[in-house]
Scaffold this motif. Sequence first.
Motif, PDB file in Angstrom:
ATOM      1  N   ARG A 109       1.442  -7.705   7.593  1.00 18.41           N
ATOM      2  CA  ARG A 109       0.668  -7.740   6.341  1.00 18.41           C
ATOM      3  C   ARG A 109       0.233  -6.334   5.954  1.00 18.41           C
ATOM      4  NH1 ARG A 109      -2.301 -13.327   5.133  1.00 18.41           N
ATOM      5  NH2 ARG A 109      -3.005 -12.060   3.401  1.00 18.41           N
ATOM      6  N   ALA A 110      -0.219  -5.578   6.927  1.00 21.94           N
ATOM      7  CA  ALA A 110      -0.667  -4.202   6.665  1.00 21.94           C
ATOM      8  C   ALA A 110       0.514  -3.339   6.223  1.00 21.94           C
ATOM      9  CB  ALA A 110      -1.323  -3.636   7.923  1.00 21.94           C
ATOM     10  N   GLU A 111       1.690  -3.551   6.819  1.00 20.39           N
ATOM     11  CA  GLU A 111       2.876  -2.761   6.444  1.00 20.39           C
ATOM     12  C   GLU A 111       3.284  -3.043   4.994  1.00 20.39           C
ATOM     13  OE1 GLU A 111       4.773  -2.413  10.959  1.00 20.39           O
ATOM     14  OE2 GLU A 111       5.343  -4.102   9.685  1.00 20.39           O
ATOM     15  N   CYS A 112       3.166  -4.295   4.585  1.00 22.98           N
ATOM     16  CA  CYS A 112       3.478  -4.638   3.185  1.00 22.98           C
ATOM     17  C   CYS A 112       2.481  -3.965   2.239  1.00 22.98           C
ATOM     18  CB  CYS A 112       3.446  -6.153   2.984  1.00 22.98           C
ATOM     19  SG  CYS A 112       4.785  -6.996   3.837  1.00 22.98           S
ATOM     20  N   GLU A 113       1.215  -3.952   2.625  1.00 18.33           N
ATOM     21  CA  GLU A 113       0.194  -3.292   1.788  1.00 18.33           C
ATOM     22  C   GLU A 113       0.492  -1.796   1.670  1.00 18.33           C
ATOM     23  OE1 GLU A 113      -3.511  -4.471   3.621  1.00 18.33           O
ATOM     24  OE2 GLU A 113      -3.154  -6.572   3.041  1.00 18.33           O
ATOM     25  N   GLU A 114       0.936  -1.220   2.773  1.00 13.86           N
ATOM     26  CA  GLU A 114       1.302   0.199   2.757  1.00 13.86           C
ATOM     27  C   GLU A 114       2.486   0.437   1.808  1.00 13.86           C
ATOM     28  OE1 GLU A 114       0.009   2.825   3.708  1.00 13.86           O
ATOM     29  OE2 GLU A 114       1.581   4.328   4.048  1.00 13.86           O
ATOM     30  N   GLY A 115       3.460  -0.476   1.828  1.00 13.69           N
ATOM     31  CA  GLY A 115       4.612  -0.379   0.921  1.00 13.69           C
ATOM     32  C   GLY A 115       4.170  -0.413  -0.537  1.00 13.69           C
ATOM     33  N   VAL A 116       3.240  -1.310  -0.860  1.00 16.56           N
ATOM     34  CA  VAL A 116       2.734  -1.405  -2.239  1.00 16.56           C
ATOM     35  C   VAL A 116       2.042  -0.095  -2.625  1.00 16.56           C
ATOM     36  CG1 VAL A 116       1.083  -2.600  -3.753  1.00 16.56           C
ATOM     37  CG2 VAL A 116       2.510  -3.908  -2.163  1.00 16.56           C
TER      38      VAL A 116
END
Length: 393
Positions: free
Chosen positions: A232-239
């Motif tokens: 979840r944190a990695e996806c937020e970083e991608g955004v």
Amino acid sequence: MQNQAQIGGNTLPELAQTFQQIFHTNPRICQAPGRVNLIGEHTDYNDGFVMPAAIGFYTRVAIAPRNDRKLVLHSVNFAEQVEFDLDALPTHGRQHWSDYVIGTANTLLQAGIALTGANLLIAGNVPLNSGLSSSAALEVATGFSLWELTGQEVDRTKLAQLCQQAENEFVGARVGIMDQFISCHGQENHALRLDCRSLEFELLPLPPNVHLVICNTMVKHSIADGKYNERRAECEEGVRLLSQYLPEIQALRDVSEAQFEQHFSKDWSERIRRRCRHVITENARVLQASAALEQGNLATFGQLMIESHRSLMKDYKVSSSELDVMVDEALKVEGVYGARMTGGGFGGCTINLVKAENVENFAQTIATRYERVTKIQPEIYVCTAADGASRIV
Ligand code: ADP
Ligand code: MG
């Protein structure tokens, strides 16, 4: 091989009879199903698309009103009875099966549903802790029965939201809305494509000549919870990275494959690139799979399932050796359109789309081959898509 059969060793008349023996009145009976996700994995918390189906494994609740404000919960599965006061419900879970019920009673009360005291006998045959969402089945079955008992009509989307809120806030599990939504809105012989942002959904007929076969690896790796939060944190970083070029995006759902290829910089982390690529291509696959289903094209649907598994394995890195064996072996068996891991990953189950005429052979063959390679005896559940929550007696 297990088929959709008795509920926790209780047929409907047996459940009513047990209720009579414990509570000395005749109950109403409601039920809510578990689910399997056909495609769209790790997309829900990215505001994306998922395509689950309800399966014919249920949690049933026999219920009757009481004259006082008590909620008395009797679990057949755990052979245990607990009591609560509706006017003084606990505000946090205590890591007990009743958390899912009390959390839901809490959110229903907060939403203004005027619950009455009640006796509940709860029995389920959704395999517990196997990724088939026995938790959502329990929340929705009890939420549905408590709401129905007030005499008001149950708002299914609202109920799904209140059950999700209960699991998030009371139980303390950061789940998306998919499980509760499909348990409320499922329809026999249909998959459901859900937009997890708007909650718009479409029911898509599944052809009668296919079965949904679920293969349980019987393994759940302990890293699962931590890795879920990490993803979840990695996806937020991608955004965050992509929004330098695409300032209007809120979630990976808002990024097309073309935009991603154009804007994701080669200098940024390879790990984040792969995580984002899974989510973005997986969202596209759900929409393609939905179109394929509408055209009755199961070959394409199956191919998309296979691509989904590869992406989860290679880019999102949430598969496990057991899941990979189960998928690889399945794809060698006659009559299999597609196979993939389903649920959060690191163990749990695979979902297989199998021609009806080949199901029996498939179930036997996959069980033998999986056991030969892993030395673990799997469980195989043969399902068709089932109806969502309802009152049945
Ligand atoms: P999953 O949803 O994948 O089955 P969870 O860990 O989310 O796994 O939820 C499983 C838990 O839900 C069980 O450990 C138990 O506390 C509760 N539960 C599910 N079904 C029942 C049931 N029929 N009776 C009592 N508790 C249940
Ligand atoms: Mg669950």
